[in-house]
Design an enzyme around this catalytic site. Structure first.
Site, PDB file in Angstrom:
ATOM      1  N   LYS A 123       0.226   6.209 -10.589  1.00 57.71           N
ATOM      2  CA  LYS A 123      -0.616   4.909 -10.648  1.00 57.71           C
ATOM      3  C   LYS A 123      -1.408   5.302 -11.912  1.00 57.71           C
ATOM      4  O   LYS A 123      -1.611   6.414 -12.278  1.00 57.71           O
ATOM      5  CB  LYS A 123      -0.990   4.715  -9.344  1.00 57.71           C
ATOM      6  CG  LYS A 123      -0.212   4.504  -8.220  1.00 57.71           C
ATOM      7  CD  LYS A 123      -0.627   3.997  -6.918  1.00 57.71           C
ATOM      8  CE  LYS A 123       0.327   3.617  -5.740  1.00 57.71           C
ATOM      9  NZ  LYS A 123      -0.290   3.266  -4.472  1.00 57.71           N
ATOM     10  N   TYR A 180       5.831  -5.189  -5.468  1.00 58.48           N
ATOM     11  CA  TYR A 180       5.231  -5.194  -4.290  1.00 58.48           C
ATOM     12  C   TYR A 180       5.290  -6.566  -3.452  1.00 58.48           C
ATOM     13  O   TYR A 180       4.254  -6.749  -2.822  1.00 58.48           O
ATOM     14  CB  TYR A 180       3.795  -5.056  -4.495  1.00 58.48           C
ATOM     15  CG  TYR A 180       3.115  -3.558  -4.968  1.00 58.48           C
ATOM     16  CD1 TYR A 180       3.577  -2.559  -3.973  1.00 58.48           C
ATOM     17  CD2 TYR A 180       2.758  -3.182  -6.009  1.00 58.48           C
ATOM     18  CE1 TYR A 180       3.239  -1.361  -4.004  1.00 58.48           C
ATOM     19  CE2 TYR A 180       2.244  -1.664  -6.186  1.00 58.48           C
ATOM     20  CZ  TYR A 180       2.466  -0.897  -5.400  1.00 58.48           C
ATOM     21  OH  TYR A 180       2.133   0.398  -5.391  1.00 58.48           O
ATOM     22  N   ASN A 228      -4.901   5.885  -4.572  1.00 59.40           N
ATOM     23  CA  ASN A 228      -4.125   7.221  -3.685  1.00 59.40           C
ATOM     24  C   ASN A 228      -2.958   7.495  -4.889  1.00 59.40           C
ATOM     25  O   ASN A 228      -1.987   8.259  -4.429  1.00 59.40           O
ATOM     26  CB  ASN A 228      -3.430   6.535  -2.690  1.00 59.40           C
ATOM     27  CG  ASN A 228      -2.560   5.331  -2.701  1.00 59.40           C
ATOM     28  OD1 ASN A 228      -2.208   5.037  -3.775  1.00 59.40           O
ATOM     29  ND2 ASN A 228      -2.068   5.183  -1.563  1.00 59.40           N
ATOM     30  N   HIS A 262       2.933   6.539  -6.038  1.00 57.49           N
ATOM     31  CA  HIS A 262       3.979   5.551  -5.205  1.00 57.49           C
ATOM     32  C   HIS A 262       5.256   6.264  -5.051  1.00 57.49           C
ATOM     33  O   HIS A 262       5.499   6.739  -6.062  1.00 57.49           O
ATOM     34  CB  HIS A 262       4.289   4.091  -5.925  1.00 57.49           C
ATOM     35  CG  HIS A 262       5.353   3.574  -5.351  1.00 57.49           C
ATOM     36  ND1 HIS A 262       5.445   2.801  -4.227  1.00 57.49           N
ATOM     37  CD2 HIS A 262       6.377   3.785  -5.807  1.00 57.49           C
ATOM     38  CE1 HIS A 262       6.546   2.340  -3.908  1.00 57.49           C
ATOM     39  NE2 HIS A 262       7.404   2.712  -4.923  1.00 57.49           N
ATOM     40  N   GLU A 279      14.037  -0.448  -6.491  1.00 61.33           N
ATOM     41  CA  GLU A 279      13.071   0.011  -7.212  1.00 61.33           C
ATOM     42  C   GLU A 279      13.525   0.494  -8.365  1.00 61.33           C
ATOM     43  O   GLU A 279      13.201   0.215  -9.540  1.00 61.33           O
ATOM     44  CB  GLU A 279      12.057   0.737  -6.619  1.00 61.33           C
ATOM     45  CG  GLU A 279      11.358  -0.002  -5.289  1.00 61.33           C
ATOM     46  CD  GLU A 279      10.480   0.816  -4.408  1.00 61.33           C
ATOM     47  OE1 GLU A 279      10.332   2.162  -4.849  1.00 61.33           O
ATOM     48  OE2 GLU A 279       9.769   0.212  -3.757  1.00 61.33           O
TER      49      GLU A 279
HETATM   50  P1  ATP Z   1       3.164   3.108  -2.094  1.00 59.66           P
HETATM   51  O1  ATP Z   1       3.945   1.683  -1.847  1.00 59.66           O
HETATM   52  O2  ATP Z   1       2.129   2.677  -3.071  1.00 59.66           O
HETATM   53  O3  ATP Z   1       3.817   4.177  -2.173  1.00 59.66           O
HETATM   54  P2  ATP Z   1       2.896   3.260   0.765  1.00 59.66           P
HETATM   55  O4  ATP Z   1       4.237   2.730   0.807  1.00 59.66           O
HETATM   56  O5  ATP Z   1       2.392   4.186   1.275  1.00 59.66           O
HETATM   57  O6  ATP Z   1       2.108   3.306  -0.642  1.00 59.66           O
HETATM   58  P3  ATP Z   1       2.157   0.148   0.978  1.00 59.66           P
HETATM   59  O7  ATP Z   1       1.937  -0.480   2.447  1.00 59.66           O
HETATM   60  O8  ATP Z   1       3.414  -0.140   0.542  1.00 59.66           O
HETATM   61  O9  ATP Z   1       1.693   1.744   1.215  1.00 59.66           O
HETATM   62  O10 ATP Z   1       0.892  -0.051   0.383  1.00 59.66           O
HETATM   63  C1  ATP Z   1       0.939  -0.156  -1.124  1.00 59.66           C
HETATM   64  C2  ATP Z   1      -0.234   0.299  -1.732  1.00 59.66           C
HETATM   65  O11 ATP Z   1      -1.244  -0.615  -1.392  1.00 59.66           O
HETATM   66  C3  ATP Z   1      -0.732   1.557  -1.112  1.00 59.66           C
HETATM   67  O12 ATP Z   1      -0.447   2.779  -1.701  1.00 59.66           O
HETATM   68  C4  ATP Z   1      -2.295   1.398  -1.204  1.00 59.66           C
HETATM   69  O13 ATP Z   1      -2.663   1.777  -2.738  1.00 59.66           O
HETATM   70  C5  ATP Z   1      -2.730  -0.005  -1.147  1.00 59.66           C
HETATM   71  N1  ATP Z   1      -2.944  -0.447   0.151  1.00 59.66           N
HETATM   72  C6  ATP Z   1      -2.340  -0.387   1.149  1.00 59.66           C
HETATM   73  N2  ATP Z   1      -3.003  -0.745   2.244  1.00 59.66           N
HETATM   74  C7  ATP Z   1      -4.107  -1.053   1.803  1.00 59.66           C
HETATM   75  C8  ATP Z   1      -5.561  -1.382   2.467  1.00 59.66           C
HETATM   76  N3  ATP Z   1      -5.578  -1.807   3.650  1.00 59.66           N
HETATM   77  N4  ATP Z   1      -6.466  -1.841   1.695  1.00 59.66           N
HETATM   78  C9  ATP Z   1      -6.507  -1.477   0.447  1.00 59.66           C
HETATM   79  N5  ATP Z   1      -5.380  -1.275  -0.333  1.00 59.66           N
HETATM   80  C10 ATP Z   1      -4.268  -0.821   0.423  1.00 59.66           C
HETATM   81 MG    MG Z   2       5.119   1.068  -0.111  1.00 62.74          MG
END
Ligand code: ATP
Ligand code: MG
Length: 137
Positions: free
Chosen positions: A9, A49, A112, A115, A126
């Protein structure tokens, strides 16, 4: 062979973590078969997303990920989807174990670093969204 989509990211790129992340996947034994740098458009991110569109954090998420260059990658090898997720850590860096990428380099859920596809099915979707067939070597 199994493949997964991994994206560093904008915060991971800005923090100078590209080489560190590629190194971890290479050292584990995975093979890099697709690699590019781009600033993702909002339309690409709304497809990527799409399942999160109703979440309160969605607008901020898209704003952040489209704010600068990302490194989009396809990695290949045994169980790379589930093992890739293990290597990333939990969504929340504060719940991620030391030794994982998020556990070693972040304390902020919205920053974080990286992804990774969460299932074989989403990996296929994806990879098709981010790469054309001839960009995978
Ligand atoms: P990614 O898809 O980025 O690999 P993930 O699968 O672990 O992460 P997802 O639930 O898909 O988590 O959420 C996508 C991204 O949205 C997360 O990586 C995080 O950066 C952000 N995110 C998720 N939950 C929250 C939240 N409660 N508040 C703020 N940002 C969030
Ligand atoms: Mg995810």
């Amino acid at each position: 062979v199994e493949q997964t989509f991994i994206m560093i990211k904008p915060d991971g790129v800005a923090r100078g973590l590209i080489a560190e992340i590629i190194k971890r996947f290479e050292q584990r034994g995975y093979k890099l078969v697709g690699l590019k740098m781009l600033v993702p458009s909002e339309s690409l991110l709304s497809a990527h997303y799409g399942d999160l569109k109703d979440k309160p954090f969605y607008p901020g998420l898209v704003k952040h990920i489209s704010s600068g260059p990302v490194v989009a990658m396809v990695w290949e090898g045994k169980a790379v989807v589930s093992q890739g997720r293990q290597m990333l850590g939990e969504t929340d860096p504060l719940k991620s174990k030391p030794g994982s990428i998020r556990g070693d380099f972040s304390i902020d859920l919205g920053r974080n670093i990286i992804h990774g596809s969460d299932s074989i099915e989403s990996a296929e979707q994806e990879i098709a969204l981010w790469f054309t067939k001839d960009e995978i070597v």
